[in-house]
Design an enzyme around this catalytic site. Structure first.
Site, PDB file in Angstrom:
ATOM      1  N   ARG A   1      -9.912   0.840   9.197  1.00  0.00           N
ATOM      2  CA  ARG A   1      -9.439  -0.513   9.523  1.00  0.00           C
ATOM      3  C   ARG A   1     -10.549  -1.335  10.170  1.00  0.00           C
ATOM      4  NH1 ARG A   1      -3.814   0.499   9.394  1.00  0.00           N
ATOM      5  NH2 ARG A   1      -2.440  -1.075  10.011  1.00  0.00           N
TER       6      ARG A   1
ATOM      7  N   ARG B   1      10.627  -2.146  11.988  1.00  0.00           N
ATOM      8  CA  ARG B   1       9.558  -1.616  12.835  1.00  0.00           C
ATOM      9  C   ARG B   1       9.272  -2.648  13.933  1.00  0.00           C
ATOM     10  NH1 ARG B   1       4.713   0.120   8.811  1.00  0.00           N
ATOM     11  NH2 ARG B   1       3.561  -0.920  10.448  1.00  0.00           N
TER      12      ARG B   1
ATOM     13  N   ARG C   1      -0.842  -9.273  13.582  1.00  0.00           N
ATOM     14  CA  ARG C   1      -1.410  -8.222  12.730  1.00  0.00           C
ATOM     15  C   ARG C   1      -2.241  -8.815  11.602  1.00  0.00           C
ATOM     16  NH1 ARG C   1       3.546  -5.181  10.886  1.00  0.00           N
ATOM     17  NH2 ARG C   1       2.146  -3.743   9.852  1.00  0.00           N
TER      18      ARG C   1
ATOM     19  N   LYS D   1       0.831  -1.214   0.000  1.00  0.00           N
ATOM     20  CA  LYS D   1       0.000   0.000   0.000  1.00  0.00           C
ATOM     21  C   LYS D   1       0.867   1.268   0.000  1.00  0.00           C
ATOM     22  CE  LYS D   1      -2.433  -0.905   3.753  1.00  0.00           C
ATOM     23  NZ  LYS D   1      -1.806  -2.173   4.207  1.00  0.00           N
TER      24      LYS D   1
ATOM     25  N   ARG E   1      11.343  -6.135   5.708  1.00  0.00           N
ATOM     26  CA  ARG E   1      11.145  -4.684   5.579  1.00  0.00           C
ATOM     27  C   ARG E   1      12.012  -3.920   6.578  1.00  0.00           C
ATOM     28  NH1 ARG E   1       5.089  -2.551   5.169  1.00  0.00           N
ATOM     29  NH2 ARG E   1       4.857  -3.341   7.276  1.00  0.00           N
TER      30      ARG E   1
HETATM   31  P1  AMP Z   1       0.309   0.808   9.528  1.00  0.00           P
HETATM   32  O1  AMP Z   1       1.541   1.630   9.301  1.00  0.00           O
HETATM   33  O2  AMP Z   1      -0.857   1.297   8.723  1.00  0.00           O
HETATM   34  O3  AMP Z   1       0.556  -0.672   9.358  1.00  0.00           O
HETATM   35  O4  AMP Z   1      -0.114   1.011  11.060  1.00  0.00           O
HETATM   36  C1  AMP Z   1       0.738   0.615  12.128  1.00  0.00           C
HETATM   37  C2  AMP Z   1      -0.083   0.409  13.391  1.00  0.00           C
HETATM   38  O5  AMP Z   1      -0.750   1.633  13.749  1.00  0.00           O
HETATM   39  C3  AMP Z   1      -1.203  -0.618  13.277  1.00  0.00           C
HETATM   40  O6  AMP Z   1      -0.735  -1.928  13.491  1.00  0.00           O
HETATM   41  C4  AMP Z   1      -2.153  -0.152  14.375  1.00  0.00           C
HETATM   42  O7  AMP Z   1      -1.675  -0.494  15.654  1.00  0.00           O
HETATM   43  C5  AMP Z   1      -2.051   1.360  14.256  1.00  0.00           C
HETATM   44  N1  AMP Z   1      -3.045   1.897  13.271  1.00  0.00           N
HETATM   45  C6  AMP Z   1      -2.784   2.524  12.081  1.00  0.00           C
HETATM   46  N2  AMP Z   1      -3.918   2.882  11.454  1.00  0.00           N
HETATM   47  C7  AMP Z   1      -4.930   2.464  12.262  1.00  0.00           C
HETATM   48  C8  AMP Z   1      -6.348   2.510  12.171  1.00  0.00           C
HETATM   49  N3  AMP Z   1      -6.979   3.059  11.098  1.00  0.00           N
HETATM   50  N4  AMP Z   1      -7.077   1.975  13.189  1.00  0.00           N
HETATM   51  C9  AMP Z   1      -6.474   1.438  14.278  1.00  0.00           C
HETATM   52  N5  AMP Z   1      -5.147   1.343  14.417  1.00  0.00           N
HETATM   53  C10 AMP Z   1      -4.371   1.841  13.426  1.00  0.00           C
END
Ligand code: AMP
Length: 220
Positions: free
Chosen positions: A88, A159, A170, A13, A127
């Site tokens: 999400r 990360r 996840r 993404k 990554r």
């Molecule tokens: P990402 O970079 O989008 O994978 O987000 C990393 C982490 O941030 C996720 O694993 C969640 O813990 C939190 N997070 C990001 N976006 C959301 C969302 N829309 N709703 C809830 N948690 C989020």
């Protein structure tokens, strides 16, 4: 263009978001990046969110919806935007629908990038990310010098939520909480599917062709 990029962690993404925002001159709204910025700045929200993010769970809908509502008020969102990592959950999608309706807007499309779990695990474990967010992969997109960012020389790290045991969690969270959005947006007639096992360039071309068609339809 008001777009959502949907797909499991590691589907690509972020890579596609970079091209779409540049091609269409719209901002990327990544709730993950917003949360990571809050963690780095050690704001109360960041300190709270870090625990949940490190464990691979989801931050509460109320916090996320508040963040996104504020972001949508910024002037750069007038011409459109691309959501990456949001919504999400179904409550987040419903809150977005209400916000859009209040503004007299609707979504242009939801772009779903599909990748099977075994491929995702392999991708995510390699990554690496720099503190300013530049992303690499040890096999597919390695930096010139091991563990150093090509752009700004920062050290590259994994990360905390990309560690193998967190990735499994996840993916479970994605299937439980986020995958139902596929049907939600399909029912609304805005879902477009893309095969995320193809090369980044192929996925980009497919997305590009789809968005060009949608833009022609919107202006017709
Ligand atoms: P990402 O970079 O989008 O994978 O987000 C990393 C982490 O941030 C996720 O694993 C969640 O813990 C939190 N997070 C990001 N976006 C959301 C969302 N829309 N709703 C809830 N948690 C989020």
């Amino acid at each position: 263009m008001r777009l959502i990029l949907l797909g499991p962690p590691g589907a690509g993404k972020g890579t596609q978001a970079a091209f779409i925002t540049e091609a269409f001159g719209i901002p990327q709204i990544s709730t993950g990046d917003m949360l990571r910025a809050a963690v780095k700045a050690q704001t109360p929200l960041g300190i709270e969110a870090k625990k949940i993010m490190d464990g691979g769970g989801l931050v509460s809908d109320d916090i996320i919806i508040g963040l996104v509502r504020d972001r949508l008020q910024q002037p750069d969102c007038k011409r459109g935007y691309l959501f990456d990592g949001f919504p999400r959950t179904i409550p987040q999608a419903e809150a977005l629908d209400r916000s859009l309706e209040a503004m007299g807007r609707r979504l242009t499309a939801v772009l779903l990038i599909e990748v099977p779990d075994d491929v995702l695990v392999q991708r995510i474990s390699g990554r690496r990310i720099c503190t300013d967010g530049h992303v690499y992969h040890v096999d597919f997109n390695p930096p010139e010098q091991d563990d150093v960012c090509d752009v700004d020389g920062n050290a590259l790290e994994q990360r905390p939520d990309d560690a193998p045991e967190k990735v499994k969690r996840r993916l479970e969270v994605y299937h439980e909480q986020t995958a139902p959005l596929e049907d939600y947006y399909d029912d609304l007639g805005v879902l477009q599917r893309f095969d995320g096992t193809r090369s980044p360039d192929e996925v980009r071309e497919h997305i590009s062709a789809t968005l060009s068609t949608l833009r022609l339809e919107e202006s017709a």
